[in-house]
Write an enzyme that holds these catalytic residues in place. Structure first.
Site, short mmCIF file in Angstrom:
data_model
loop_
_atom_site.label_atom_id
_atom_site.label_comp_id
_atom_site.label_asym_id
_atom_site.label_seq_id
_atom_site.Cartn_x
_atom_site.Cartn_y
_atom_site.Cartn_z
N HIS A 104 8.82 7.30 5.71
CA HIS A 104 7.68 7.19 4.74
C HIS A 104 7.23 8.74 4.62
CE1 HIS A 104 5.36 7.25 8.85
NE2 HIS A 104 4.30 8.11 8.10
N CYS A 147 -2.03 -18.69 -12.70
CA CYS A 147 -3.10 -19.56 -12.27
C CYS A 147 -3.48 -20.52 -13.40
CB CYS A 147 -4.16 -19.05 -11.54
SG CYS A 147 -5.07 -17.92 -12.68
#
Length: 184
Positions: free
Chosen positions: A72, A157
Site C-alpha cells: 500500500h 433501489c
C-alpha cells in the site's frame, strides 16, 4: 502520456462501470492500477479489471506480492492521480475521518498530499443528501479531493434522484483534464 492512475472501486451496484473507466483510461495510454474493496468483489471480478488494464488488481491490505516492499506504500509512489469510482458513503466516511481499515483507506492515508484526488459518489439519494455524507464530502474537498458530481437518475433501489454514478465519459474527461493540467 506516461501518467499513473490508482482506481479504487468500492461496493456499489455501479462498480460494473469501473470496467469501462479502466478500459478507456488504459486505451488512452495511462497506467491504471485497480484497488478493490471487499464489497466491490460482490459486483465485479478482479479478473475483468486485470484483463482490461493488463495489471495486477489489488484487493487486500495484507496482500503483499513482494516481501521486500509494503504494497500500500509502493502503489502510491508512481501515482499521479487517485480516483475513487464508485465511492460509497462508507469509503467517503473512512477517507474523511482517517479510518484505515482496508486497502483503499490505508493507501489513501499513505498517498502523498500533492497527488490529484478525485471522488465519484454513487448511492441512494437520501444517503447522498444526508448531512453526514455532505459533511464528509466537504472535509474531503478541504484536503484536496475534487468531487465528480453524481447524476440524477432512476437508481437501482427504484428511487429517482441524485446519487447515480457520473457517466464513464464524464469521469474519464475529468481524469484527463486533471492529469493534463486543464483544470485549476
Amino acid at each position: 502520456m506516461g501518467k499513473h492512475i490508482l482506481l479504487a472501486v468500492t461496493g456499489s451496484i455501479s462498480a460494473y462501470k469501473s470496467a469501462d473507466i479502466a478500459n478507456e483510461l488504459t486505451k488512452k495510454g495511462y497506467t491504471v492500477d485497480v484497488l478493490m474493496s471487499k464489497s466491490s468483489l460482490e459486483f465485479i471480478t478482479p479478473l475483468t479489471l486485470q484483463s482490461l488494464t493488463k495489471r495486477r488488481v489489488h484487493t487486500g491490505v495484507m496482500d503483499e506480492p513482494n516481501p521486500s516492499k509494503i504494497n500500500h506504500i509502493e502503489l502510491t509512489k508512481p501515482a499521479d492521480l487517485f480516483l475513487v469510482a464508485p465511492a460509497t458513503a462508507n469509503i467517503i466516511g473512512k477517507l474523511a475521518n482517517g479510518i484505515a481499515d482496508d486497502l483503499i483507506s490505508t493507501l489513501a492515508l499513505a498517498l502523498p498530499s500533492d497527488r490529484a484526488k478525485l471522488i465519484a459518489p454513487a448511492m441512494n439519494t437520501n444517503m447522498y443528501d444526508h448531512p453526514i455524507v455532505q459533511r464528509n464530502l466537504q472535509t474531503l474537498k478541504e484536503i484536496g479531493y475534487k468531487e465528480i458530481q453524481p447524476r440524477e437518475s432512476l437508481l437501482a433501489c427504484g428511487d429517482f434522484g441524485s446519487g447515480a454514478l457520473a457517466t464513464a465519459d464524464t469521469i474519464i474527461e475529468k481524469v484527463v483534464n486533471t492529469l493534463e493540467g486543464e483544470e485549476a
